[in-house]
Design a protein around this motif. Sequence first.
Motif, PDB file in Angstrom:
ATOM      1  N   LYS A 292     -31.853  37.381   8.624  1.00  0.00           N
ATOM      2  CA  LYS A 292     -31.719  38.709   9.150  1.00  0.00           C
ATOM      3  C   LYS A 292     -30.503  39.154   8.776  1.00  0.00           C
ATOM      4  CE  LYS A 292     -34.015  38.099  13.121  1.00  0.00           C
ATOM      5  NZ  LYS A 292     -34.420  39.739  13.879  1.00  0.00           N
ATOM      6  N   LEU A 293     -30.098  40.222   8.690  1.00  0.00           N
ATOM      7  CA  LEU A 293     -28.556  40.698   7.768  1.00  0.00           C
ATOM      8  C   LEU A 293     -27.281  39.450   8.267  1.00  0.00           C
ATOM      9  CD1 LEU A 293     -27.969  42.769   5.419  1.00  0.00           C
ATOM     10  CD2 LEU A 293     -27.111  44.074   7.716  1.00  0.00           C
ATOM     11  N   GLY A 294     -27.159  39.539   9.659  1.00  0.00           N
ATOM     12  CA  GLY A 294     -26.019  38.446   9.881  1.00  0.00           C
ATOM     13  C   GLY A 294     -25.634  38.559  10.842  1.00  0.00           C
ATOM     14  N   GLY A 295     -24.993  37.894  11.869  1.00  0.00           N
ATOM     15  CA  GLY A 295     -24.296  38.374  13.268  1.00  0.00           C
ATOM     16  C   GLY A 295     -25.280  37.462  14.580  1.00  0.00           C
ATOM     17  N   SER A 296     -24.228  36.938  14.737  1.00  0.00           N
ATOM     18  CA  SER A 296     -24.918  36.166  16.455  1.00  0.00           C
ATOM     19  C   SER A 296     -25.626  36.332  16.943  1.00  0.00           C
ATOM     20  CB  SER A 296     -23.267  35.419  17.110  1.00  0.00           C
ATOM     21  OG  SER A 296     -22.731  36.334  17.196  1.00  0.00           O
ATOM     22  N   LYS A 297     -25.357  37.804  17.278  1.00  0.00           N
ATOM     23  CA  LYS A 297     -26.787  37.952  18.076  1.00  0.00           C
ATOM     24  C   LYS A 297     -27.723  38.932  18.167  1.00  0.00           C
ATOM     25  CE  LYS A 297     -27.453  42.432  21.244  1.00  0.00           C
ATOM     26  NZ  LYS A 297     -27.586  44.149  21.148  1.00  0.00           N
ATOM     27  N   LEU A 298     -28.158  38.988  16.436  1.00  0.00           N
ATOM     28  CA  LEU A 298     -29.558  38.982  15.582  1.00  0.00           C
ATOM     29  C   LEU A 298     -29.849  37.803  15.657  1.00  0.00           C
ATOM     30  CD1 LEU A 298     -28.439  41.590  12.973  1.00  0.00           C
ATOM     31  CD2 LEU A 298     -30.068  41.798  15.220  1.00  0.00           C
ATOM     32  N   ILE A 299     -28.960  36.303  15.026  1.00  0.00           N
ATOM     33  CA  ILE A 299     -29.576  35.431  14.461  1.00  0.00           C
ATOM     34  C   ILE A 299     -30.508  34.582  16.553  1.00  0.00           C
ATOM     35  CG2 ILE A 299     -28.765  32.848  14.056  1.00  0.00           C
ATOM     36  CD1 ILE A 299     -26.556  33.902  12.115  1.00  0.00           C
ATOM     37  N   GLU A 300     -29.382  34.664  17.301  1.00  0.00           N
ATOM     38  CA  GLU A 300     -29.876  34.118  18.503  1.00  0.00           C
ATOM     39  C   GLU A 300     -30.892  34.295  19.224  1.00  0.00           C
ATOM     40  OE1 GLU A 300     -29.409  32.019  19.880  1.00  0.00           O
ATOM     41  OE2 GLU A 300     -27.023  31.334  18.869  1.00  0.00           O
ATOM     42  N   GLU A 301     -31.491  36.356  18.358  1.00  0.00           N
ATOM     43  CA  GLU A 301     -32.823  36.668  18.585  1.00  0.00           C
ATOM     44  C   GLU A 301     -33.648  35.825  17.830  1.00  0.00           C
ATOM     45  OE1 GLU A 301     -32.492  40.917  18.132  1.00  0.00           O
ATOM     46  OE2 GLU A 301     -31.381  41.201  19.286  1.00  0.00           O
ATOM     47  N   GLY A 302     -33.839  35.979  16.335  1.00  0.00           N
ATOM     48  CA  GLY A 302     -34.125  34.966  15.523  1.00  0.00           C
ATOM     49  C   GLY A 302     -34.516  33.511  15.833  1.00  0.00           C
ATOM     50  N   VAL A 303     -33.724  33.102  16.983  1.00  0.00           N
ATOM     51  CA  VAL A 303     -33.955  31.484  17.388  1.00  0.00           C
ATOM     52  C   VAL A 303     -34.681  31.149  18.128  1.00  0.00           C
ATOM     53  CG1 VAL A 303     -32.794  29.798  18.389  1.00  0.00           C
ATOM     54  CG2 VAL A 303     -31.522  30.229  16.556  1.00  0.00           C
ATOM     55  N   LYS A 304     -34.500  32.583  18.587  1.00  0.00           N
ATOM     56  CA  LYS A 304     -35.609  33.299  20.411  1.00  0.00           C
ATOM     57  C   LYS A 304     -37.177  33.353  19.957  1.00  0.00           C
ATOM     58  CE  LYS A 304     -36.478  36.122  24.406  1.00  0.00           C
ATOM     59  NZ  LYS A 304     -35.643  36.649  25.140  1.00  0.00           N
ATOM     60  N   ASN A 305     -37.188  33.860  19.275  1.00  0.00           N
ATOM     61  CA  ASN A 305     -38.509  34.338  18.798  1.00  0.00           C
ATOM     62  C   ASN A 305     -39.021  32.956  18.388  1.00  0.00           C
ATOM     63  OD1 ASN A 305     -38.583  36.873  19.158  1.00  0.00           O
ATOM     64  ND2 ASN A 305     -37.921  37.793  16.927  1.00  0.00           N
ATOM     65  N   LEU A 306     -38.826  32.563  16.690  1.00  0.00           N
ATOM     66  CA  LEU A 306     -39.208  30.905  16.970  1.00  0.00           C
ATOM     67  C   LEU A 306     -39.492  29.915  17.427  1.00  0.00           C
ATOM     68  CD1 LEU A 306     -36.074  30.200  14.137  1.00  0.00           C
ATOM     69  CD2 LEU A 306     -38.613  31.642  13.546  1.00  0.00           C
ATOM     70  N   LYS A 307     -38.929  30.007  18.496  1.00  0.00           N
ATOM     71  CA  LYS A 307     -39.394  28.841  19.528  1.00  0.00           C
ATOM     72  C   LYS A 307     -40.191  29.315  20.309  1.00  0.00           C
ATOM     73  CE  LYS A 307     -34.117  26.544  20.034  1.00  0.00           C
ATOM     74  NZ  LYS A 307     -33.147  26.849  20.489  1.00  0.00           N
TER      75      LYS A 307
END
Length: 424
Positions: free
Chosen positions: A365-380
């Motif tokens: 993710k390039l950056g930003g809390s919203k994109l990071i949380e989307e990534g976290v959701k995918n990983l889990k």
Amino acid sequence: MKEYRARIVDDILKDKLEAKGAVVIEGPKWCGKTTTALQVSNSTLRMDEPSKRDSNIEMADVAPHQLLLGNTPRLIDEWQIAPKLWDAIRYEIDTRGDEGQFILTGSAVPIESKEIKHSGTGRFSWMMMRPMSLYESGESTGEVSLGEIFNAPKKISGSNSLDINNLAFLIARGGWPRAIGMREKPALMQSYDYYDAVVKSDINRADGVNKNPERVKRLMKSFARNQGAQVPNTTFRDDIRINDVDSLSVDTVGSYINALKKIFVVEDMQAWNPNLRSKTAIRTSDTRYFVDPSIAVAALGIGPNDLCEDLTTMGLMFESLCVRDLRVYSEYHGGEVFHYRDKNGLECDTVIHLRNGKYGFAEIKLGGSKLIEEGVKNLKALKAKIDTDKMREPSFMMIVVGVGDYAYRREDGIYIVPIGCLRE
């Protein structure tokens, strides 16, 4: 002459020389193969030296053993110019009975591969070399080690000094060794010069077939727009022939792409196929990538400022940069980088899988809390699908970011690591 910058493959090359009679270093032009090989070689034969090229090729036909005389390890640079050398080197290795005899470098698959009679099994070892990672070029602090992340440390730390403007420049400049340390303008010219060389001549070297330069340009532009996607050749064909008056077949497009692969301009990513709890269909198409993000930038005719003004495009190019670096870092540990996507749309940008069976997930993710949380959701969600009765759990889950001040481990165990802190 520039001082040699240590490469991550330096140790890999030394280990391989101890294990086999010859090491073949493959990779794109200008990525530093010859320079790296020169650090450990004790004699050198440059097959493409203009004043000796014709005589070298003739000698390879009539008395190839003469070309192999010299202190070892002996570097044979651009060996593919005379494919018959392959069998001669294999025979010489058998005769001498020692390891570490030859290093072969080349930027294209040999055209006349039919002249090679022996596979090289047991005598040759292969090594892929890519443009420099950010750690190798000095732009990453290297405070976070991918190898250590596999051991799931309770705490990591690192400070990132790269901002959006720095990242845009590094994407557009690429990891070409000659560009490192140059002023901005000449540094950015390196990827454009590389792109021009591919279009005008290098792509024809792959199979000896002259290709339409305008079609090559349109293909590479389409490829650039589809970085990180699972795109069939039909899509490229349709994209190219919008401005092509002649008929264009899928086979022709495929031959152009194969030529780009042979000269290591394109390096697609294979799909990861894990054991899942449910019968979910996994997409098996390869994901499209250039070997370096700067090639895509050059193909689109843009620069750092354009990237900063179009963060969607920059995000795609940043992903390509991270894939390049993760490939360099993972190979040091005997690993490969894969992509996961299933029929339900669940996706993971990269799965880093080691030969010993360990693996980890990394979203980019390039950056930003919203994109990071989307990534976290995918990983889990992906972790929850793994059938741990048939395979081990992932060693780690990580978000690789571009913009972010620090590297750290979240309370849920997921690592947040700026690319400007990562190393092998």
